[in-house]
Design an enzyme around this catalytic site. Structure first.
Site, mmCIF file in Angstrom:
data_model
loop_
_atom_site.group_PDB
_atom_site.id
_atom_site.type_symbol
_atom_site.label_atom_id
_atom_site.label_comp_id
_atom_site.label_asym_id
_atom_site.label_seq_id
_atom_site.Cartn_x
_atom_site.Cartn_y
_atom_site.Cartn_z
ATOM 1 N N HIS A 223 0.820 -1.249 -0.296
ATOM 2 C CA HIS A 223 -0.061 0.038 -0.190
ATOM 3 C C HIS A 223 0.847 1.293 -0.058
ATOM 4 O O HIS A 223 1.689 1.364 0.774
ATOM 5 C CB HIS A 223 -1.035 -0.045 1.236
ATOM 6 C CG HIS A 223 -1.909 -1.192 1.238
ATOM 7 N ND1 HIS A 223 -2.559 -1.741 2.286
ATOM 8 C CD2 HIS A 223 -2.428 -1.461 0.026
ATOM 9 C CE1 HIS A 223 -3.387 -2.505 1.774
ATOM 10 N NE2 HIS A 223 -3.738 -2.433 0.381
ATOM 11 N N GLU A 226 1.637 3.621 3.147
ATOM 12 C CA GLU A 226 1.996 3.063 4.486
ATOM 13 C C GLU A 226 3.531 2.763 4.290
ATOM 14 O O GLU A 226 4.119 1.628 4.286
ATOM 15 C CB GLU A 226 1.456 1.792 4.671
ATOM 16 C CG GLU A 226 -0.378 1.896 4.461
ATOM 17 C CD GLU A 226 -1.002 0.522 4.353
ATOM 18 O OE1 GLU A 226 -0.325 -0.596 4.534
ATOM 19 O OE2 GLU A 226 -2.105 0.440 4.641
ATOM 20 N N HIS A 356 2.417 -3.649 6.819
ATOM 21 C CA HIS A 356 1.396 -2.554 6.539
ATOM 22 C C HIS A 356 1.323 -1.598 7.767
ATOM 23 O O HIS A 356 2.219 -1.744 8.869
ATOM 24 C CB HIS A 356 -0.024 -3.219 6.518
ATOM 25 C CG HIS A 356 -0.170 -3.893 5.098
ATOM 26 N ND1 HIS A 356 -0.832 -3.250 3.983
ATOM 27 C CD2 HIS A 356 0.291 -5.065 4.728
ATOM 28 C CE1 HIS A 356 -0.883 -4.533 3.161
ATOM 29 N NE2 HIS A 356 -0.333 -5.242 3.358
ATOM 30 N N GLU A 429 0.783 -4.198 11.361
ATOM 31 C CA GLU A 429 0.126 -3.039 11.056
ATOM 32 C C GLU A 429 0.925 -2.189 12.191
ATOM 33 O O GLU A 429 0.539 -2.170 13.292
ATOM 34 C CB GLU A 429 -1.390 -3.014 11.163
ATOM 35 C CG GLU A 429 -2.194 -4.176 10.225
ATOM 36 C CD GLU A 429 -2.572 -3.248 9.284
ATOM 37 O OE1 GLU A 429 -2.192 -2.113 8.809
ATOM 38 O OE2 GLU A 429 -3.365 -3.902 8.438
HETATM 39 O O1 0X9 Z 1 -7.045 -4.116 4.499
HETATM 40 C C1 0X9 Z 1 -5.682 -4.491 4.363
HETATM 41 O O2 0X9 Z 1 -5.280 -4.921 3.299
HETATM 42 C C2 0X9 Z 1 -4.766 -4.515 5.581
HETATM 43 N N1 0X9 Z 1 -4.930 -3.474 6.316
HETATM 44 S S1 0X9 Z 1 -4.593 -2.039 5.977
HETATM 45 O O3 0X9 Z 1 -5.004 -1.001 6.593
HETATM 46 N N2 0X9 Z 1 -3.028 -1.639 6.037
HETATM 47 O O4 0X9 Z 1 -4.964 -1.935 4.416
HETATM 48 C C3 0X9 Z 1 -5.126 -5.794 6.649
HETATM 49 C C4 0X9 Z 1 -4.983 -7.005 5.516
HETATM 50 C C5 0X9 Z 1 -4.527 -8.274 6.645
HETATM 51 N N3 0X9 Z 1 -5.208 -9.347 6.200
HETATM 52 C C6 0X9 Z 1 -4.432 -10.445 6.419
HETATM 53 N N4 0X9 Z 1 -3.012 -10.371 6.474
HETATM 54 N N5 0X9 Z 1 -4.906 -11.606 6.498
HETATM 55 ZN ZN ZN Z 2 -2.118 -1.625 3.959
#
Ligand code: 0X9
Ligand code: ZN
Length: 668
Positions: A223, A226, A356, A429
């Site tokens: 992303h 990030e 992330h 995260e």
């Molecule tokens: O939504 C996402 O892609 C991730 N959060 S973000 O706010 N950084 O975009 C979380 C995805 C996590 N899912 C797994 N790793 N299973």
């Molecule tokens: Zn992300």
């Protein structure tokens, strides 16, 4: 580090537009435009024509009927946080449009989030510049386990994009690592190209002796908004390299693991953010693919296969091209995800962290469904250890971010075992809710520090890695007793010739044997033993005392754990007329099903503990724990009460003058 670098640019130069070129004929302009269009080569990728998206922090009341299910099926959630009966999240103007169409009501909490981040960072930089304080910018975070881990690498620096390193900076950092430590890191290489033909870089860390050793992968910036994950990885690399010659852990890791780092998976999106917001704050998330519907970008973390993950009936990604979580036309439709897929296919990665930001989380699969994987025990164990010091919350998507996601890197990296080996894949995260996507500069280093231990841990876990445990025991003095403990290989590969040794600097502690070597311990295998014998002199006072248990890990790195015991004086006055001595008899029958009898005797009245444990050293049941009269005693142990499976169990008698463990077998 020059603080002036952090000052926001005095004026943002506007790029020349058609308006400025007065006096040039229209047809000439058209020609130029045509040339520009062709030179670009790939008409799918073009950032010039599109008006910049505006981003909002939005509050959605969950008292609206069925709103959560609606949002889930629309698949547009990406950064949702529940606050009371509302959901706080980030949406672009296009997504607000989708909300309105779906008749979901929302409130705007922050009107222009990008501007908010920029203001916040520049205010801090202003203060820092006045103070001239470097220390503040470096931040501090000391919740680490070793001295070396708590020190910020000398070469680690912040960059100019609101404190974050730019794309060019990242290249320069990687090249500087190579120049300084040519024997510990590969040259900066390219694993593929982005849609706008930018290289996706990677480097491989490990000394010559790490050749062929377990591989682990780290990625950041799927992303574009990030950059915190990328910083954490640059920090991690500097830490390993700078500490190789002085810290045994850094050395052992670089000698016994291969660590591959991909700091920027989505360079186009990041370049776009930097171009629009050179001082940070840019909120573009996706890549820059031009969708057929004239919107831009595919969410790379919704674009992975398998088809079944990508297309999960539970929702978790959007089919609307304008959404920030648009999944693309097919799994791996994007050059960035396809490049990673192909790169992974030609390597043997055992584990991966896909970085992330934000929310202080550690997420593991599955994302596409609301359930854990067959390897849930591994994920839980790792996540628990990795978050022990930074306090991040760990669990499934639904337990952490609160929504499920389909087509993520983790599900594919873990779950597609047909096209490549299974990888233990997780997503940190980084940063708190209040940090958001663009934390102020003084917070960045702390975020890197708090993720050092998780990075180190996962590298260890990619090979053999041993954890020990024991039950707190009270032992008598002046008697030879055995110290029971369990050693478990919690790593992903089996280990050979594993050495466990005990030591104490207390002269009153005499080991009859101090060291045990286990020939081979398979991945996730655990061995219970009471093979270490010790005698503790009566000159040491009663009470708690600690001796140290050491495990020689890969590369010679020794991890030490305190082994706590409570010392008790053996009953000196034995009942002189007592006919019995200490004894723990073999259970009868043995093997047994489902119950068996355990007999023992004690020479006088005393405290007695009798317990049954499994091969992992876990307590099954404590049959007795308290004062007992002299003589012989017998207990019935009924295995059917505890839902036990067939196999070996131990029973253990601990008294103030005697301790013994015996084996028994349940055969169903
Ligand atoms: O939504 C996402 O892609 C991730 N959060 S973000 O706010 N950084 O975009 C979380 C995805 C996590 N899912 C797994 N790793 N299973
Ligand atoms: Zn992300």
């Amino acid at each position: 580090m020059n603080l002036l670098h952090y000052l926001p640019h005095a004026s943002v130069q506007s790029s020349p537009t058609i308006k400025n070129t007065i006096g040039v004929s229209k047809s000439f302009l058209l020609l130029i435009l045509l040339i520009l269009f062709c030179v670009r080569g790939n008409a799918q990728y073009s950032s010039e024509i599109e008006p910049k998206e505006k981003y909002y922090q939005v509050k959605i009341s969950l008292s609206q009927y069925g709103v959560m299910a609606k949002l889930q099926m629309m698949g547009i959630l990406d950064h949702a946080k529940r606050e009371g009966n509302a959901l706080i999240t980030v949406f672009s103007e296009s997504e607000l449009e989708l909300l309105r169409k779906a008749q979901i009501f929302y409130e705007i909490a922050v009107e222009d989030l990008e501007n908010y981040y920029q203001q916040r960072a520049s205010e801090e930089l202003q203060i820092l510049n006045e103070k001239g304080s470097k220390e503040f910018i470096r931040g501090t975070f000391n919740q680490t386990t070793t001295q070396a881990q708590s020190i910020v690498p000398k070469k680690f620096r912040l960059g100019n994009v609101g404190g974050f390193l730019s794309i060019n900076d990242v290249a320069a950092e990687l090249d500087s690592m190579v120049a300084n430590y040519p024997n510990l890191i590969s040259k900066r290489r390219t694993l593929g190209s982005s849609g706008e033909s930018r290289p996706i870089w990677y480097v491989e860390l490990g000394s010559e002796s790490s050749e062929g050793k377990p591989q682990v992968l780290y990625t950041a910036m799927h992303h574009a908004r990030e950059p915190g994950g990328m910083m954490a990885l640059i920090y991690f690399m500097w830490w390993l390299l700078e500490n190789y010659s002085t810290d045994p852990e850094a050395k052992a890791l670089l000698d016994s693991r291969r660590m591959t780092v991909v700091p920027i998976v989505n360079p186009d999106g990041y370049a776009y953010n930097i171009q629009n917001s050179p001082n940070g704050g840019g909120l573009w998330r996706k890549n820059r693919k031009r969708n057929s519907s004239n919107s831009f970008g595919v969410d790379l973390n919704r674009n992975y296969g398998t088809y079944d993950f990508w297309n999960s009936a539970f929702g978790g990604s959007s089919t609307s091209p304008s959404s920030d979580t648009y999944r693309g036309t097919d799994p791996f439709s994007e050059p960035e995800t396809a490049a990673l897929r192909d790169f992974i296919a030609i390597n043997q990665f055992k584990a991966v962290l896909n970085y992330h930001t934000f929310s202080n989380l550690l997420i593991y699969p599955y994302g596409y469904a609301r359930r854990e994987t067959p390897d849930a025990p591994i994920f839980r164990e790792y996540a628990k250890r990795m978050t022990e010091f930074n306090g991040y919350t760990y669990g499934l998507d639904i337990e952490t971010v609160g929504y499920n996601t389909r087509g993520t890197s983790d599900d594919w990296m873990y779950g597609d075992s047909l096209t490549k080996p299974k990888m233990i894949a997780m997503t940190p995260e980084v940063g708190a809710q209040s940090d958001g996507f663009w934390p102020v500069p003084s917070r960045i280093t702390g975020h890197c520090q708090e993720n050092l231990l998780p990075n180190l841990f996962l590298a260890w876990a990619a090979g053999p890695y041993f954890a020990t445990s024991y039950d707190y025991a009270f032992i008598p003095k002046n008697t030879v007793v055995s110290l029971p403990f369990t050693i478990k290989n919690i790593g992903l590969e089996s280990g050979k010739k594993v050495k466990v040794s005990f030591n104490s600097d207390n002269l009153g502690v005499q080991f009859l044997n101090q060291t045990m070597v286990f020939d081979s311990i398979g991945s996730w295998e655990s061995i219970f033993t009471d093979g270490i014998k010790v005698k503790i002199s009566s000159s040491i006072p009663d009470g708690p005392m600690t001796i140290t248990m050491n495990v020689a890990q890969d590369g010679g790195y020794v991890t030490s754990v305190p082994y706590s015991i409570a010392l008790v004086t053996p009953l000196s006055i034995r009942d002189e007329y007592s006919q019995v001595d200490f004894a723990l008899e073999q259970n009868y029958p043995n093997p047994f099903n489902p119950s068996t009898i355990i007999k023992f005797s004690i020479p006088s009245q005393m405290q007695v503990r009798l317990e049954v444990i499994d091969v992992m050293g876990r307590n099954v049941v404590t049959l007795q724990n308290g004062l007992m009269r002299a003589g012989s005693h017998s207990f019935t142990f009924d295995g059917s009460k505890y839902g036990l499976t067939s196999g070996v169990y131990f029973y253990r008698l601990i008294t103030s003058g005697f301790q013994q463990t015996r084996k028994m077998m349940l055969l169903k």
